[in-house]
Motif scaffolding. Sequence first.
Motif, PDB file in Angstrom:
ATOM      1  N   GLY A 199      45.164  35.049  58.258  1.00  0.00           N
ATOM      2  CA  GLY A 199      46.551  34.601  58.168  1.00  0.00           C
ATOM      3  C   GLY A 199      47.202  35.142  56.917  1.00  0.00           C
ATOM      4  O   GLY A 199      46.529  35.505  55.950  1.00  0.00           O
ATOM      5  N   GLY A 221      51.150  42.729  62.578  1.00  0.00           N
ATOM      6  CA  GLY A 221      51.238  41.845  63.737  1.00  0.00           C
ATOM      7  C   GLY A 221      51.610  40.422  63.397  1.00  0.00           C
ATOM      8  O   GLY A 221      51.977  39.642  64.287  1.00  0.00           O
ATOM      9  N   ARG A 222      51.527  40.068  62.102  1.00  0.00           N
ATOM     10  CA  ARG A 222      51.831  38.697  61.681  1.00  0.00           C
ATOM     11  C   ARG A 222      53.052  38.621  60.782  1.00  0.00           C
ATOM     12  O   ARG A 222      53.290  37.606  60.137  1.00  0.00           O
TER      13      ARG A 222
END
Length: 270
Positions: A199, A221-222
Amino acid sequence: MIRLAVRCSPEYADVVLAELTVLAPNGVEEERGPGYVEYAIYGGEGELPELGEVEAAAGDGLVELLATTVPDDWADRWQDFHKPLLVGGRLWLRPSWEAPREGTVDLVVDPGRAFGTGAHPTTRLCLELMLDLEAAGEASGPLTDLGTGSGVLAIAAAKLGWDPVTGYDHEQAAIEAATANAAANGVEAGFERANLREGLPRLATTVVANLTAPVLAVVAGRMAGGPSTLVCSGLLPEELDETARAFSDAGLGEVDRRRDGDWAALLLRR
């Protein structure tokens, strides 16, 4: 101190480096030769990953695995080849035993435990792009340094005018090294432990990320709703297009790309 060296085929280098970055307690040293890339990690007894873990990380690309004992005076031997470096004509990157240079931004980083001294091309490319941002009047507001290592980019950011500055790294020893380097440079920067594969921390409006292409792909992607400006490196030239596309999907467009030998960097904006 033990040096564990992993030699792999060049086509597997980025994958092996990404895996070793997670496993390595003391950072990764790189050497390239005919038909191979060698990555070395350092640690004391009980600090290094098991050989089976390293072999698994190298996978089909493994050429050779070597473990050697490093002399006790290894840190002192750094002084024979760890020399100061002028980056972008304005930033003087030096070990503590070298003198400051008049008219430059002075940044002191000692070798420590192999987390990087700023001399690697990927770090230099990031610093050059940060200097360009500062020259354009953009060195202000908060900055996040992903994969801070020894804290070179975070410390440079604080010296150039970004504030507050926060760096993140997977290894606790890196956090300790970066904190010590920030104190030695007289700058305020916070450092926290974070696994970017699991994360992202809260990102500032400006982000620097000196990581490998596979990790940058995970970050991209985050990153929805993330920074306005991103400087990223740790890339091979052939990885530039794919990495730029990944961040394009996150709303960041390529503004500039740089290359230094076998390494490259990107500047992207929202």
